[in-house]
Enzyme design. Sequence first.
Site, mmCIF file in Angstrom:
data_model
loop_
_atom_site.group_PDB
_atom_site.id
_atom_site.type_symbol
_atom_site.label_atom_id
_atom_site.label_comp_id
_atom_site.label_asym_id
_atom_site.label_seq_id
_atom_site.Cartn_x
_atom_site.Cartn_y
_atom_site.Cartn_z
ATOM 1 N N TYR A 197 0.949 -1.438 -0.012
ATOM 2 C CA TYR A 197 -0.027 0.075 -0.165
ATOM 3 C C TYR A 197 0.821 1.352 -0.097
ATOM 4 C CZ TYR A 197 -3.832 -2.920 1.908
ATOM 5 O OH TYR A 197 -4.644 -3.867 1.800
ATOM 6 N N HIS A 218 -12.695 3.090 5.356
ATOM 7 C CA HIS A 218 -11.905 2.007 5.093
ATOM 8 C C HIS A 218 -11.375 1.178 6.046
ATOM 9 C CE1 HIS A 218 -10.633 5.299 2.056
ATOM 10 N NE2 HIS A 218 -10.485 4.179 1.130
ATOM 11 N N ARG A 253 -5.139 7.642 -8.553
ATOM 12 C CA ARG A 253 -4.300 6.547 -8.105
ATOM 13 C C ARG A 253 -5.010 5.142 -8.612
ATOM 14 N NH1 ARG A 253 -6.479 3.450 -3.766
ATOM 15 N NH2 ARG A 253 -4.282 2.908 -3.094
ATOM 16 N N ASN A 268 -5.566 0.973 -8.039
ATOM 17 C CA ASN A 268 -5.801 0.026 -7.181
ATOM 18 C C ASN A 268 -6.374 -1.341 -7.577
ATOM 19 O OD1 ASN A 268 -6.222 -0.909 -4.431
ATOM 20 N ND2 ASN A 268 -8.563 -0.503 -4.433
ATOM 21 N N GLU A 301 -8.476 -0.768 -10.698
ATOM 22 C CA GLU A 301 -9.756 0.213 -10.413
ATOM 23 C C GLU A 301 -8.564 1.611 -10.890
ATOM 24 O OE1 GLU A 301 -12.372 -1.406 -6.919
ATOM 25 O OE2 GLU A 301 -10.774 -0.026 -6.539
ATOM 26 N N TYR A 309 -7.387 -10.269 2.336
ATOM 27 C CA TYR A 309 -8.327 -9.313 2.249
ATOM 28 C C TYR A 309 -8.899 -9.103 0.770
ATOM 29 C CZ TYR A 309 -10.155 -4.672 2.146
ATOM 30 O OH TYR A 309 -11.032 -3.443 1.509
ATOM 31 N N LYS A 310 -7.894 -9.542 -0.053
ATOM 32 C CA LYS A 310 -8.442 -9.141 -1.491
ATOM 33 C C LYS A 310 -9.302 -10.320 -1.995
ATOM 34 C CE LYS A 310 -4.988 -5.845 -3.112
ATOM 35 N NZ LYS A 310 -5.702 -4.631 -3.315
#
Lengths: 321, 347, 191
Positions: B37, B194, B224, B226, B266, B317-318
Amino acid sequence: MTVNTEMHVRVAKITQVAERVKRFRFERLDGKPLPVFSGGAHVVVAMRDGDLLRRNPYSLMSSPQDQSAYEISVLRVEQSRGGSAFLHEKLTQGDTVIISQPINLFPHDVRGRKHIFMAGGIGITPFMAMMDQMAREGGNFELHYALRDRQHGAYWQDLTERYGAHRVKIYVDAEKLFIPVEALLSNQPLGTHLYVCGPAGMIDGVMNKATHLGWPKQNLHSERFLAPPPGKSFTAKLKRSNKTITVGTHQSILEAVEAAGIDAPYLCRGGACGQCETTVLACDGTLEHNDIYLEPDDKTSGTKIMICVSRLKGDEITLDL
Amino acid sequence: MNIKFKQETFRGDFTYRNSPENIMRFPFPFHEDKYMYAVNMEPHVPAGPKGYAFEHMIDVDEHYVSEMQDRALVLKEDPLRCQALPHMMAGQWDTLELLMEQQAANYPEHFSLTKNADQWHWVNRPLGIDQKFTYGDASTLPYEPMEYITRQAQGDFCIVDQRDGNLWMDAGMVTTQADWSLDFDIGMNFLEWHGPVPLAHQMGVFDRALKFLLNLQQGKPVRRLNWTMTINPRLDTSPENYHKWGTDRLTVTPENVGDKVHLRCELQSLWRLPRSNAILFVIRCYLLKMDELVTVPKWARRFHRVLRDLPNELADYKGLTRFRPTTVEWLSKHDDGLPTSPGIFPE
Amino acid sequence: MLVQGIKSRPVYTGLTIDPNARRHLFALEGKGVDALHDQVKIHGPDFLKVSDILSVGPLATVQADIMWSAPTIPVLLNRLRINLINAKMGTRLYLAGTEGFIGQAMKVALDQDIDFNSILTEHRGSRARRVQCVHCKGITDDVKTSPCVCTHCGLNLLVRDHYSRRLAAFQGVCIDAEEPGTAPPPVEMFP
């Protein structure tokens, strides 16, 4: 990469609206529409005064949806650093200045059920744009406008005619009419927000009173037209740029840095927004914090400074710039 | 530039495919051979080779018509994917203006916008829409302004109110999300919405991002990238439907990785809105299957290494855990170990 | 998505009496009355003269300007709404009781435009949760285990710590979506 979004504008008209208050109308040189903005926004006006490039923030008072021109009103201040003196005495119709995109550090809370605007003197300017927008969008507002006397107060007649005496209340110091702050703030429904713009003493007094009447800070908003205070001149070493500059008596660190050709970040130029926060690597003297942004711990740590308004009482400061 | 719009599906028979030209303009999110991140925001300005996804600030591509059809289906099933809290009307109008202006300016053969004071005329040729309306008067549109225009713009959109030194997700059209619920998150502030993201909070990523965004200025949008991964080119991977698409994750075999496993990128852009002083958060979703990705050798090498070395908490998490090993194994065959150049663009 | 240990859940600040408030409004459920008693011990009883105490469950053993007892939570919430409609700026709201009660009372307060930062909360009693099923949107009350079964659509839900003030509920997500039928047995997590 810095994207340049500044706009070149012509001074289309200058109007004396009250004693010591002039209104300036700016129109774009390239004929394109000016961006729409939200009431409470200001622009930073860059004006050339001989060798000096002045950059000062001014609230936009024109209608936010009028893209043909921006208008600001400026009070000729006695102890001026030169900004208001320049505007009043030197700038003429037809001159060109450069303005930034609108920036809003004084927006209204869109959830508010009711909005109370309190203006002192030239502090009326941001509210003019806010009321124009709110009247169109259907917001519930009340203006309480304190003037020194009717000759020095600008726009009070226009505002009363436009919004009605039930929404616009005028108070004149010279006639011993003062805003009844306590009575006013004791009797508002939940969801009311208070906005104050005017001299620092007025803002501090009203905010203090509101806090003691149990208003939570989320419902209290203010905008100060904080000009960088003067002080003895000192040297600033800019580590990354490898430069040493002098910060003059009537010059802020930010202005001195810019005059040396260095691009330092800024937004409000009034010690409120945090954008110009700079790390202090060394200092020979005491830091004079004139901002309203840093936490008390940050101020005492001696490692941070808001270069748009704060100074050094001493000889030399080294900054991470 | 005349775009040839495809007819394809993002559910059921999944006929979605990228044309070879579209593969080359994919906004590949990795600038190095590993991923962690970062605040990673940069000015949203044109960049990359001609025709790249960063050429226009609001991107319309060959999937436009089909994506809008899929959005309409999602909304029929679940109207809660589009919500706006009552105080956000000014933000809605700002959003309508931004998207109409951007699409009309950059794709004049497909969209036109004519303004006569507050009497506007909007034409959307690909969707067959010809609409005259009064700007500022919601009764002159068939939907509220945000819903109206976002039914005609690719990507998810969130309108974020700025107050109290924080950002609040107070309106959104969210049908192509990588697994978060607008209905649940609407009304939350930046750190709250978040909340579920692991590791990033301790790293201070969100505190810094928030500070940065609070000072976002008119005329200076930022962007940005993602990413995550999806099995089958399914746009609607919402938590609402998780019990329907979740089983897709078990269907990956060594033979079908190339066809089923997709990199989902994204392209997020953030814009300061003028009248409302709110921020428009655009989440533009792009899908690329592994067979398509490996046609770009640099991307094949890099993505293999990124996926192989990704920390487990991030992979969990993903939602990649079940199919990560099989995918890494498949990708390893496309990684000859040669060095890769920095940056995201194909060689 | 099914990561445990996420950070966005409500924080209960404690019922510290605000010396600047002109009027104090309390909504207390069950053991929440003890939070009020503790404040009286710390600050003395003066603030009670300008206080409204609405409670459901045991009565507070204090004397305040207004004291009103409700038979059930919905009745108390309705009275709270009415109090807030008439309240002026300068009123501070204090909520104490179980999480589910605090969440519902806060919803009523937020609808009446009190900013949530000026509501003081203290958790007392059971930690049972209200859970919104992200799939059918049904709310299941009094959840003590994870996973739990959605009392509306029957899916097995992982009870996350992700919390919505607006819905006054924690998020429940199908725990065996990827492999239906493999839901682990429920474990008591919020007694």
